[in-house]
Design an enzyme around this catalytic site. Structure first.
Site, mmCIF file in Angstrom:
data_model
loop_
_atom_site.group_PDB
_atom_site.id
_atom_site.type_symbol
_atom_site.label_atom_id
_atom_site.label_comp_id
_atom_site.label_asym_id
_atom_site.label_seq_id
_atom_site.Cartn_x
_atom_site.Cartn_y
_atom_site.Cartn_z
ATOM 1 N N LYS A 116 -5.836 0.049 -8.121
ATOM 2 C CA LYS A 116 -4.766 -0.085 -7.137
ATOM 3 C C LYS A 116 -3.418 0.305 -7.732
ATOM 4 O O LYS A 116 -2.627 0.976 -7.097
ATOM 5 C CB LYS A 116 -4.724 -1.534 -6.646
ATOM 6 N N GLU A 168 -3.353 13.085 4.033
ATOM 7 C CA GLU A 168 -3.599 11.647 3.901
ATOM 8 C C GLU A 168 -4.960 11.280 4.508
ATOM 9 O O GLU A 168 -5.705 10.487 3.933
ATOM 10 C CB GLU A 168 -2.452 10.878 4.566
ATOM 11 N N HIS A 186 -7.480 32.644 5.453
ATOM 12 C CA HIS A 186 -7.223 33.292 4.161
ATOM 13 C C HIS A 186 -8.203 32.827 3.095
ATOM 14 O O HIS A 186 -7.947 32.991 1.902
ATOM 15 C CB HIS A 186 -5.773 33.035 3.734
ATOM 16 N N ASN A 230 -2.465 -5.324 -21.094
ATOM 17 C CA ASN A 230 -2.537 -4.289 -20.057
ATOM 18 C C ASN A 230 -1.563 -3.196 -20.486
ATOM 19 O O ASN A 230 -0.432 -3.492 -20.854
ATOM 20 C CB ASN A 230 -2.122 -4.890 -18.702
ATOM 21 N N GLY A 231 -2.030 -1.937 -20.476
ATOM 22 C CA GLY A 231 -1.169 -0.832 -20.897
ATOM 23 C C GLY A 231 -1.895 0.012 -21.933
ATOM 24 O O GLY A 231 -3.109 -0.115 -22.097
ATOM 25 N N LYS A 248 -7.969 9.544 2.422
ATOM 26 C CA LYS A 248 -8.563 8.270 2.835
ATOM 27 C C LYS A 248 -10.074 8.403 2.927
ATOM 28 O O LYS A 248 -10.823 7.577 2.429
ATOM 29 C CB LYS A 248 -7.988 7.901 4.199
ATOM 30 N N ARG A 275 -7.228 -4.444 -8.255
ATOM 31 C CA ARG A 275 -6.581 -3.458 -9.120
ATOM 32 C C ARG A 275 -7.585 -2.511 -9.751
ATOM 33 O O ARG A 275 -7.217 -1.474 -10.288
ATOM 34 C CB ARG A 275 -5.805 -4.184 -10.238
ATOM 35 N N GLU A 320 -11.745 8.812 -0.601
ATOM 36 C CA GLU A 320 -11.717 7.686 -1.545
ATOM 37 C C GLU A 320 -12.580 6.522 -1.103
ATOM 38 O O GLU A 320 -13.163 5.852 -1.947
ATOM 39 C CB GLU A 320 -10.287 7.247 -1.883
ATOM 40 N N CYS A 336 -5.818 -2.838 -15.460
ATOM 41 C CA CYS A 336 -6.132 -4.165 -15.990
ATOM 42 C C CYS A 336 -5.338 -5.255 -15.270
ATOM 43 O O CYS A 336 -4.225 -5.020 -14.807
ATOM 44 C CB CYS A 336 -5.789 -4.243 -17.469
ATOM 45 N N TRP A 380 -9.796 -2.280 -17.135
ATOM 46 C CA TRP A 380 -10.094 -0.962 -16.567
ATOM 47 C C TRP A 380 -10.063 -0.006 -17.754
ATOM 48 O O TRP A 380 -8.997 0.246 -18.329
ATOM 49 C CB TRP A 380 -9.032 -0.603 -15.521
HETATM 50 C C1 F6R Z 1 -4.602 5.988 -1.975
HETATM 51 C C2 F6R Z 1 -3.644 5.277 -2.798
HETATM 52 C C3 F6R Z 1 -3.055 5.990 -3.957
HETATM 53 C C4 F6R Z 1 -1.605 5.506 -4.183
HETATM 54 C C5 F6R Z 1 -1.058 6.118 -5.478
HETATM 55 C C6 F6R Z 1 0.380 5.723 -5.711
HETATM 56 O O1 F6R Z 1 -5.055 5.229 -0.906
HETATM 57 O O2 F6R Z 1 -3.366 4.136 -2.573
HETATM 58 O O3 F6R Z 1 -3.113 7.354 -3.793
HETATM 59 O O4 F6R Z 1 -0.831 5.874 -3.100
HETATM 60 O O5 F6R Z 1 -1.837 5.692 -6.557
HETATM 61 O O6 F6R Z 1 0.521 4.337 -5.773
HETATM 62 P P1 F6R Z 1 1.906 3.633 -5.561
HETATM 63 O O7 F6R Z 1 2.296 3.813 -4.141
HETATM 64 O O8 F6R Z 1 1.647 2.197 -5.898
HETATM 65 O O9 F6R Z 1 2.872 4.284 -6.499
#
Ligand code: F6R
Length: 600
Positions: A595, A475, A498, A100-101, A479, A27, A482, A2, A74
């Site tokens: 985010k 990673e 395996h 938010n929360g 990427k 976000r 997502e 949120c 959200w």
């Molecule tokens: C993927 C991504 C997430 C964040 C994860 C942790 O591209 O951005 O996997 O890395 O949600 O977020 P932070 O770094 O803000 O703790």
């Protein structure tokens, strides 16, 4: 998650609220709404869907109040719907709030209120807070808020307005971010800095269990039980431009291209005369530690996997990298001889924050590696090192990841240096050349656009690597999945036979990374095993590796194996980006993702 905006000032509230919400779109959200106070009444407009829907709906209203609150939701409790959207008001529409929360005890509070005759319109946990305010309100909104905060459990950033005290906004925070800005003729608040930057760079960071009363020309801060406190005004070291697209089609592309600059910024002042300088860690005697944990989520965890290997190798202290949501429930071995490093771009991730608090309870020394200035994790940790990536708006992390890698490599060598161990000077020297090498790789972007066409129609892709390259492919796979929704899994190359190799068939695409000389040949043999079963391969490697039969090979610049972890991120980011573009995906706001993950 949120997003919250709030305005109390001489101007109209709505323009601030809406521009702020648009800056918080990254976000992740599924509905939006605003409330302003006008002529002694609350005016609330809210709806399911994108901000555009709210903008369209607002055409039928004239919101001209000077005090207001806004929200992007959200969904956690209750589906995305008009009724579940914020702001929420009490029955007689005298008090309204955004939250938010998560209110963890909302069920029992709701039952108590229903027993007292209250009616609920939404399925949200947040509505309980406004109904409680109604219950406790006895002529003083601040007093009522204090009573409510005593009753609710969980996390909250709250902004509350009331027609009874129409010149004020009351805000409160626990475990969810809330930043207050001092603007020209107004006090404003938001969940993140970019929402404030068009109006001000001067901010107060509200701490957990703190409250504030905002008025147009003054502000007062309090502890949650009402004791007045002073807060420091901090100036944000970047401006609105840094949080805008700047001519790029998407934030993700802009942020990928910012990497040479932000890596340079993260290095600035931290290397001199072949020595690493991390003044922020002054006072730590690293001899006292017999165990190190790296704790993080998602991309930050992948950076940690890499950092943990470099730290262990250079210090010979046992290091464990673990995801925060596992760490906090695994009864980890922590005592005063433990160093625990928490990596988080946002500095607000709920699991990472909980893990940090657990480590502190057990007397570990804690270091935060964060990007967002003043974020909760950065303030709760004993020590903080900031990456200098600037605001990262695209949901998929790119520049935060590479700057985390840079800082974690610096940290590893710094600890080694403080312990009197031999330090890899070649790597330290070459760190300064990384921005230029990243630039060179970015110049090859067309090649990755071409590779991306191989993935356009696929449902699955397989990433393989060993050692540091395994962290990189984890990673790379994250990427890709997502932003392009291509299912991608990353495997330790030696594990293929395996099990996973059963999946490889004619036309499968394997993305392999082989940059670590002592194991590259092994990975390349594993690649041949996939080619023999019909796979098409994209290999990212270094000059000098003998590669046969591979359709697409990209050679990285010649730097030390440790630093390849930074460079290899760039082709993998571009591959994911272009695949998403070709498939027409919403690159900056992938479905279901947020985010800043402020719920567990
Ligand atoms: C993927 C991504 C997430 C964040 C994860 C942790 O591209 O951005 O996997 O890395 O949600 O977020 P932070 O770094 O803000 O703790």
């Amino acid at each position: 998650m949120c997003g919250i905006t709030a305005y109390c000032g001489n101007g109209f509230a709505l323009p601030f609220l809406m521009q702020g919400l648009s800056k918080l779109e990254y976000r992740g959200y599924d509905s939006a709404g605003v409330t302003t106070i006008e002529k002694g009444a609350l005016q609330t407009v809210k709806c399911k869907g994108r901000l555009k829907n709210l903008e369209d709906k607002l055409q039928d209203y004239k919101l001209e109040g000077h005090v207001g609150i806004g929200h992007t939701r959200w969904a956690t409790h209750g589906i995305p719907s008009n009724l579940n959207s914020h702001p929420h008001s009490n029955d007689d529409e005298t008090i309204s709030l955004v939250h938010n929360g998560i209110i963890e005890n909302y069920r029992e509070l709701k039952d108590e209120l229903i027993a007292k005759g209250y009616h609920f319109q939404s399925e949200t946990d947040s509505e309980v807070v406004v109904q409680l305010l109604d219950y406790y309100y006895d002529g003083d909104l601040f007093e009522a808020t204090k009573k409510v905060l005593k009753k609710i459990e969980g996390s909250y950033a709250l902004c509350i307005v009331s027609v009874f005290e129409p010149e004020k906004i009351i805000v409160a925070k626990k475990d969810s971010p809330l930043i207050i800005g001092k603007a020209d003729g107004a006090y404003v608040a938001a969940s993140d800095i970019p929402a404030l930057l068009a109006y001000t760079k001067d901010v107060y960071f509200l701490d957990d269990l703190e409250m504030a009363i905002l008025q147009k020309d003054k502000i007062h801060f309090y502890t949650h039980d009402g004791k007045e406190i002073n807060k420091e005004l901090v100036t944000i070291p970047y401006d609105l431009e840094a949080a805008q697209k700047d001519g790029y089609d998407t934030f993700m592309l802009k942020e990928i291209y910012e990497q040479p600059h932000v890596i340079q910024e993260t290095l600035r002042g931290r290397i001199a005369d072949q020595k690493i300088i991390l003044d922020e860690l002054q006072g730590i005697d690293f001899h006292q530690y017999n165990r190190v944990y790296f704790v993080a989520c998602g991309t930050a965890y992948h950076a940690s996997l890499c950092g943990s290997q470099v730290l262990e190798r250079s210090t010979k202290i046992p290091v464990i990298a673990t995801v925060a949501s596992e760490f906090r429930y695994s009864d980890p071995l922590i005592d005063e001889h433990t160093l625990a490093i928490f990596v988080s771009q946002s500095g607000e991730t709920a699991d990472t924050l909980a893990a940090l608090r657990l480590a502190k309870e057990h007397h570990a020394t804690t270091i935060a590696i964060a990007n967002v200035l003043g974020s909760t994790i950065s303030r709760d940790a004993d020590y903080v090192l900031y990456t200098c990536a600037g605001p990262e708006i695209a949901v998929a992390s790119t520049k935060a990841y590479t700057t985390q890698l840079v800082l974690l490599i610096l940290l590893a060598y710094y600890v080694a240096q403080q312990l009197g161990k031999d330090v890899d000077f070649k790597t330290i020297q070459q760190l300064n050349q990384i921005p230029q090498y990243v630039e060179n790789i970015l110049n090859d972007h067309q090649l990755f656009e071409q590779y991306a066409k191989m993935l356009e129609t696929l449902h699955d892709a397989y990433f393989i690597g060993r050692g540091l390259d395994y962290a990189s492919v984890l990673e790379g796979a994250l990427k890709l999945k997502e932003v392009s929704y291509v299912h991608a899994d990353a495997y330790v190359a030696g594990e293929l036979k395996h099990g996973p190799i059963a999946l490889i068939e004619e036309g499968s695409v394997v993305i392999a990374v082989a940059t670590q000389p002592h194991i590259a040949a092994k990975t390349i043999s594993n690649i041949q095993e996939t080619i023999a079963r019909g796979a098409r391969v994209i290999l990212i490697t270094t000059h000098g590796e003998e590669v046969k039969n591979v359709e697409n090979t990209y050679y990285l610049p010649d730097v030390t194996p440790t630093l390849q972890a930074i460079l290899v991120a760039i082709p993998l980011q571009l591959l994911a980006y272009y695949t998403a573009c070709i498939k027409g995906c919403d690159v900056d706001k992938p479905r279901n993702l947020a985010k800043s993950v402020t719920v567990e």
